[in-house]
Motif scaffolding. Structure first.
Motif, mmCIF file in Angstrom:
data_model
loop_
_atom_site.group_PDB
_atom_site.id
_atom_site.type_symbol
_atom_site.label_atom_id
_atom_site.label_comp_id
_atom_site.label_asym_id
_atom_site.label_seq_id
_atom_site.Cartn_x
_atom_site.Cartn_y
_atom_site.Cartn_z
ATOM 1 N N HIS A 1 -13.398 -5.917 1.283
ATOM 2 C CA HIS A 1 -12.728 -5.651 0.008
ATOM 3 C C HIS A 1 -11.972 -6.904 -0.384
ATOM 4 O O HIS A 1 -11.095 -7.357 0.353
ATOM 5 C CB HIS A 1 -11.762 -4.461 0.148
ATOM 6 C CG HIS A 1 -11.267 -3.933 -1.172
ATOM 7 N ND1 HIS A 1 -10.638 -4.714 -2.109
ATOM 8 C CD2 HIS A 1 -11.327 -2.682 -1.704
ATOM 9 C CE1 HIS A 1 -10.320 -3.972 -3.161
ATOM 10 N NE2 HIS A 1 -10.733 -2.742 -2.953
ATOM 11 N N ASN A 2 -12.338 -7.474 -1.527
ATOM 12 C CA ASN A 2 -11.620 -8.661 -1.997
ATOM 13 C C ASN A 2 -10.177 -8.305 -2.312
ATOM 14 O O ASN A 2 -9.884 -7.217 -2.814
ATOM 15 C CB ASN A 2 -12.309 -9.244 -3.225
ATOM 16 C CG ASN A 2 -13.665 -9.838 -2.891
ATOM 17 O OD1 ASN A 2 -14.587 -9.121 -2.497
ATOM 18 N ND2 ASN A 2 -13.796 -11.132 -3.035
ATOM 19 N N VAL A 3 -9.272 -9.216 -2.002
ATOM 20 C CA VAL A 3 -7.845 -8.926 -2.147
ATOM 21 C C VAL A 3 -7.493 -8.597 -3.593
ATOM 22 O O VAL A 3 -6.656 -7.735 -3.848
ATOM 23 C CB VAL A 3 -7.016 -10.123 -1.623
ATOM 24 C CG1 VAL A 3 -5.559 -9.979 -2.018
ATOM 25 C CG2 VAL A 3 -7.143 -10.190 -0.098
ATOM 26 N N PHE B 1 0.798 -1.231 0.000
ATOM 27 C CA PHE B 1 0.000 0.000 0.000
ATOM 28 C C PHE B 1 0.835 1.288 0.000
ATOM 29 O O PHE B 1 0.318 2.358 0.328
ATOM 30 C CB PHE B 1 -0.983 0.016 1.182
ATOM 31 C CG PHE B 1 -1.954 -1.126 1.156
ATOM 32 C CD1 PHE B 1 -2.954 -1.203 0.195
ATOM 33 C CD2 PHE B 1 -1.845 -2.163 2.078
ATOM 34 C CE1 PHE B 1 -3.826 -2.276 0.157
ATOM 35 C CE2 PHE B 1 -2.721 -3.234 2.046
ATOM 36 C CZ PHE B 1 -3.715 -3.292 1.084
ATOM 37 N N GLU B 2 2.114 1.198 -0.367
ATOM 38 C CA GLU B 2 2.918 2.415 -0.476
ATOM 39 C C GLU B 2 2.489 3.243 -1.685
ATOM 40 O O GLU B 2 2.625 4.463 -1.690
ATOM 41 C CB GLU B 2 4.408 2.049 -0.581
ATOM 42 C CG GLU B 2 4.988 1.435 0.686
ATOM 43 C CD GLU B 2 4.948 2.388 1.873
ATOM 44 O OE1 GLU B 2 4.993 3.623 1.654
ATOM 45 O OE2 GLU B 2 4.857 1.903 3.017
ATOM 46 N N ASP B 3 1.976 2.567 -2.728
ATOM 47 C CA ASP B 3 1.525 3.263 -3.929
ATOM 48 C C ASP B 3 0.005 3.402 -3.885
ATOM 49 O O ASP B 3 -0.718 2.409 -4.000
ATOM 50 C CB ASP B 3 1.941 2.468 -5.170
ATOM 51 C CG ASP B 3 1.451 3.111 -6.465
ATOM 52 O OD1 ASP B 3 0.909 4.237 -6.407
ATOM 53 O OD2 ASP B 3 1.619 2.488 -7.527
ATOM 54 N N TRP C 1 -13.243 4.169 2.199
ATOM 55 C CA TRP C 1 -12.144 3.310 1.796
ATOM 56 C C TRP C 1 -11.010 4.222 1.335
ATOM 57 O O TRP C 1 -11.216 5.071 0.467
ATOM 58 C CB TRP C 1 -12.534 2.401 0.638
ATOM 59 C CG TRP C 1 -13.944 1.847 0.691
ATOM 60 C CD1 TRP C 1 -15.102 2.503 0.417
ATOM 61 C CD2 TRP C 1 -14.324 0.510 1.021
ATOM 62 N NE1 TRP C 1 -16.174 1.671 0.553
ATOM 63 C CE2 TRP C 1 -15.734 0.441 0.920
ATOM 64 C CE3 TRP C 1 -13.615 -0.632 1.382
ATOM 65 C CZ2 TRP C 1 -16.445 -0.733 1.170
ATOM 66 C CZ3 TRP C 1 -14.327 -1.795 1.626
ATOM 67 C CH2 TRP C 1 -15.719 -1.844 1.527
ATOM 68 N N SER C 2 -9.805 4.055 1.878
ATOM 69 C CA SER C 2 -8.745 5.003 1.523
ATOM 70 C C SER C 2 -7.359 4.439 1.828
ATOM 71 O O SER C 2 -7.206 3.499 2.614
ATOM 72 C CB SER C 2 -8.937 6.316 2.296
ATOM 73 O OG SER C 2 -8.927 6.089 3.697
ATOM 74 N N TYR C 3 -6.339 5.020 1.158
ATOM 75 C CA TYR C 3 -4.935 4.780 1.485
ATOM 76 C C TYR C 3 -4.527 5.857 2.491
ATOM 77 O O TYR C 3 -4.733 7.049 2.258
ATOM 78 C CB TYR C 3 -4.053 4.915 0.247
ATOM 79 C CG TYR C 3 -4.178 3.808 -0.772
ATOM 80 C CD1 TYR C 3 -3.191 2.830 -0.878
ATOM 81 C CD2 TYR C 3 -5.249 3.751 -1.663
ATOM 82 C CE1 TYR C 3 -3.272 1.822 -1.835
ATOM 83 C CE2 TYR C 3 -5.348 2.753 -2.618
ATOM 84 C CZ TYR C 3 -4.356 1.787 -2.694
ATOM 85 O OH TYR C 3 -4.447 0.797 -3.644
ATOM 86 N N GLY D 1 -4.485 0.014 -7.027
ATOM 87 C CA GLY D 1 -5.682 -0.650 -7.529
ATOM 88 C C GLY D 1 -6.765 -0.940 -6.513
ATOM 89 O O GLY D 1 -7.858 -1.366 -6.896
ATOM 90 N N TRP D 2 -6.504 -0.712 -5.232
ATOM 91 C CA TRP D 2 -7.559 -0.926 -4.245
ATOM 92 C C TRP D 2 -8.530 0.257 -4.294
ATOM 93 O O TRP D 2 -8.139 1.397 -4.511
ATOM 94 C CB TRP D 2 -6.963 -1.094 -2.850
ATOM 95 C CG TRP D 2 -6.366 -2.462 -2.661
ATOM 96 C CD1 TRP D 2 -5.377 -3.027 -3.408
ATOM 97 C CD2 TRP D 2 -6.738 -3.420 -1.683
ATOM 98 N NE1 TRP D 2 -5.099 -4.289 -2.962
ATOM 99 C CE2 TRP D 2 -5.911 -4.568 -1.894
ATOM 100 C CE3 TRP D 2 -7.653 -3.450 -0.643
ATOM 101 C CZ2 TRP D 2 -6.008 -5.710 -1.102
ATOM 102 C CZ3 TRP D 2 -7.746 -4.589 0.151
ATOM 103 C CH2 TRP D 2 -6.931 -5.703 -0.087
ATOM 104 N N TYR D 3 -9.800 -0.047 -4.049
ATOM 105 C CA TYR D 3 -10.856 0.958 -4.209
ATOM 106 C C TYR D 3 -10.684 2.112 -3.224
ATOM 107 O O TYR D 3 -10.371 1.910 -2.046
ATOM 108 C CB TYR D 3 -12.225 0.310 -3.998
ATOM 109 C CG TYR D 3 -13.376 1.278 -4.058
ATOM 110 C CD1 TYR D 3 -13.770 1.832 -5.273
ATOM 111 C CD2 TYR D 3 -14.056 1.655 -2.898
ATOM 112 C CE1 TYR D 3 -14.822 2.730 -5.337
ATOM 113 C CE2 TYR D 3 -15.114 2.547 -2.951
ATOM 114 C CZ TYR D 3 -15.495 3.084 -4.181
ATOM 115 O OH TYR D 3 -16.526 3.981 -4.236
#
Length: 668
Positions: free
Chosen positions: A81-83, A44-46, A61-63, A50-52
């Motif tokens: 959230h599906n992998v 999750f550094e980027d 939902w957020s980074y 592709g995650w929602y």
């Protein structure tokens, strides 16, 4: 602690579940085979990985700071959230770091996820407990509804959910091991699901707030096994399994009589792609016939392979309730006691084994999807029971992955439709339909086409709706399902009439009338209703075309059918609702015939019977009944009564069905 999500009620059956709780290091590691390789990894550094990313009133939902964060803002809800692997997992190990940032609730891993109603769930709570659940469509737990607790809520020693914790889940066949920070917390077994996706979830209990962050997801699996799981029958994964199954027994209809229900069955799976292997053990305690049902569409349309205690084996197709034996053979011995049955299914052929002997070979079938089930037929009132055990359905991995994607897109479409996002929902269904282009899975193609027709109606695109229904008609004809064929003809007649294509509408209504229909079947209109509707609509068309003789002929036939549907002494709410619908249709029939006094009588009964309903169609029918009463008064020259009735209908339309307001104002 109270678990939520109790909206679905399902039947609890007797499953074989083995659980042991540990609290020490497991061989100093997490039991991951050395031969397994990393097939998915995300840190999750980027934030564009592709995650929602998004939010609404209930979830965000957020980074955040190199982690993925799910924040739930409402009580008693869960989101996942599906992998996002491009394949499904059989034997695997998943590792993920978790941290509760704020709030109370639970979080964890969904695994062997097949759809929203079939998966396992590993949950940890902010109260320092964990639990493991199985959700399976078609079952009911007396306390937890659709959830069956494999491990109920259990305390975890030295666990701080607000710290960073590494969760590890290892799945090998029906055996599972769960670790926190390298310490074995539980090992358990369950044979229900053998393949599926992995997802991360966050949920709330009574308090409407929890935020959890996830990081450093790693998935390992045996890559070599994947190829075998698609190509070699012996390695096909278990899609669904069940160890213990309640016995099928002779059931006496009423004490003191000799009548009985000689056949009973249970649906074991949802609609499946038509390629699989079905296995089960069966114990004959007396005279009787054990069935494996496949291609099950409803109780009047299915195939079955049967074996009785004397060794007689058959494969039979039932169409509209009429059985047709496709093949039969006899074993060289009887089957007192336990026997293993194996049924291999393809779209065009079925093969049956009993123990190691192949009894029926390459029996020609036209298998186009449907459910799989178990059943028993008894030849004697004195028979005891037939007991099934160790039931399994296996499929090639590549075909099940395609099924998973097709059904997943359908589920996405339903979610989008529920939020009013019709165009995106249609795109999901179009993609799902394109994946079915060269696949003989007509039972599911039927579902998609009819859903698309409904969405096109919502958009007002009747031409596209007719195109979908035309394809649906061809699909129903391939399935040889007369009730589906008749109902599609009925719908096509309605929308062709709406487009002004009277010739096509008349053709479809006449086809619906001409089809020889079976007895009434759940989930479908009563065959008498289908004929009555078709006759009524034909009468209305001929009324519009000023062909009085044909109008009268069809409307009088419609009235005869409708009167046969009337329940003389309604006792249940279902009977009363039926009579209200019959009254509404009779009101229409007499209105078309110009017998306005009779029409007012029936529309008044329909209004009284439907006015309290919350069903959208019933709301329209109830107010439309008032509207038609006003029209009757108008035709009779009672203009003041007509205006008063129109005013009442207008007020109801304004409060309950705004789209009809302008129409009623014009009538007034």
């Amino acid at each position: 602690m109270i678990k939520r999500y109790l909206s679905i009620s399902i039947l609890v059956l007797l499953f074989t579940v083995t659980v042991s709780i540990k609290g020490a290091s497991f061989q100093g590691a997490t039991n991951i085979p050395e031969s397994w390789t990393i097939t998915y990894q995300e840190d999750f550094e980027d934030p564009t990985s592709g995650w929602y990313v998004g939010e609404n009133d209930t979830v965000r939902w957020s980074y955040v700071e190199g982690k993925y964060e799910i924040s739930v803002e409402c009580a008693e809800r869960m989101f996942w959230h599906n992998v996002g692997t491009e394949w499904l997992l059989i034997d695997f190990a998943v590792e993920v770091e978790t941290q509760v940032v704020e709030g109370k609730g639970d979080f964890g891993i969904l695994f062997r996820y097949q759809d929203r109603d079939n998966f396992y769930l590993l949950a940890l709570s902010t109260e320092k407990k964990y639990s493991i659940w199985r959700k399976r469509a078609g079952q009911r737990h007396a306390r937890w509804g659709p959830w069956y607790p494999l491990v109920d809520w259990t305390d975890i020693e030295d666990f701080d959910p607000t710290a960073i914790n590494k969760l590890t889940l290892v799945a090998q066949g029906s055996q599972f091991h769960f670790f926190i920070n390298g310490v074995l917390i539980a090992e358990f077994s369950d044979e229900t699901f053998g393949v599926g996706d992995v997802a991360l979830f966050v949920g709330t209990f009574e308090e409407p707030k929890i935020t959890v962050r996830f990081d450093n997801i790693i998935i390992r699996e045996d890559v070599k096994f994947r190829k075998q799981a698609s190509e070699d029958e012996d390695y096909w994964p278990v899609i669904f399994g069940q160890g213990k199954i309640p016995p099928f027994e002779v059931e006496i209809a009423e004490p003191g009589t000799i009548s009985r229900r000689s056949f009973s069955y249970k649906e074991m799976t949802q609609d499946l792609y038509p390629t699989s292997i079905v296995e089960t053990e069966v114990t004959f305690r007396d005279e009787g016939e054990a069935w494996i049902l496949f291609g099950y569409l409803d109780r009047e349309n299915y195939y079955y392979a049967s074996v009785d205690e004397q060794g007689h084996c058959r494969i039979v197709r039932v169409t509209d309730g009429e059985p047709q034996e496709l093949a039969q053979e006899k074993l060289k011995r009887s089957l007192k006691g336990r026997a293993h049955i194996r049924l291999s299914l393809r779209p065009t052929a079925a093969n049956l084994w009993v123990e190691e002997e192949q009894v029926l070979q390459e029996v020609r079938v036209d298998y186009r999807g449907g459910k799989i089930g178990l059943g028993a037929a008894f030849t004697s009132l004195l028979a005891e029971s037939i007991v099934f055990a160790n039931f399994k359905v296996r499929m090639p991995l590549d075909l099940f992955e395609k099924q998973f994607l097709i059904k997943g897109l359908y589920d996405d479409a339903l979610s989008l439709e529920s939020r009013g996002e019709i165009e995106p929902a249609l795109r999901c269904l179009e993609r799902s339909l394109s994946l079915l282009a060269e696949i003989p899975w007509d039972s599911w193609r039927w579902e998609i086409l009819n859903r698309m027709a409904v969405l096109y109606i919502a958009q007002g695109d009747l031409r596209s709706c007719v195109q979908m229904l035309s394809q649906s008609l061809s699909t129903a004809q391939r399935l040889r399902h007369s009730l589906r064929i008749a109902t599609v003809h009925l719908d096509l007649g309605f929308y062709c009439r709406a487009l002004g294509n009277f010739e096509e509408a008349i053709h479809h209504y006449q086809e619906a009338i001409a089809i020889e229909l079976p007895a009434a079947c759940p989930s479908y209109p009563d065959p008498k209703w289908i004929r009555a509707e078709a006759l009524l609509r034909l009468g209305a068309i001929y009324s519009y075309l000023k062909e009085e003789d044909l109008k009268t002929t069809y409307l009088c036939k419609a009235i005869n059918y409708l009167e046969s549907l009337w329940v003389a002494e309604p006792k249940s709410d279902e009977d009363k609702h039926n009579n209200a619908l019959v009254a509404y249709a009779l009101g229409q029939s007499w209105f078309q015939l110009g017998i306005y006094v009779a029409s007012i009588q029936y529309f008044s009964a329909a209004y009284e019977g439907l006015r309290g309903s919350s069903d959208p169609d019933d709301i329209v029918r109830s107010i439309s009944s008032l509207e038609h009463i006003g029209l009757c008064y108008y035709e009779m020259g009672a203009y003041r009564k007509a205006f008063t009735t129109f005013s009442e209908a207008l007020n109801l339309y304004r409060s309950r069905h705004e789209s009809r307001v302008n129409e009623i104002i014009l009538l007034m």
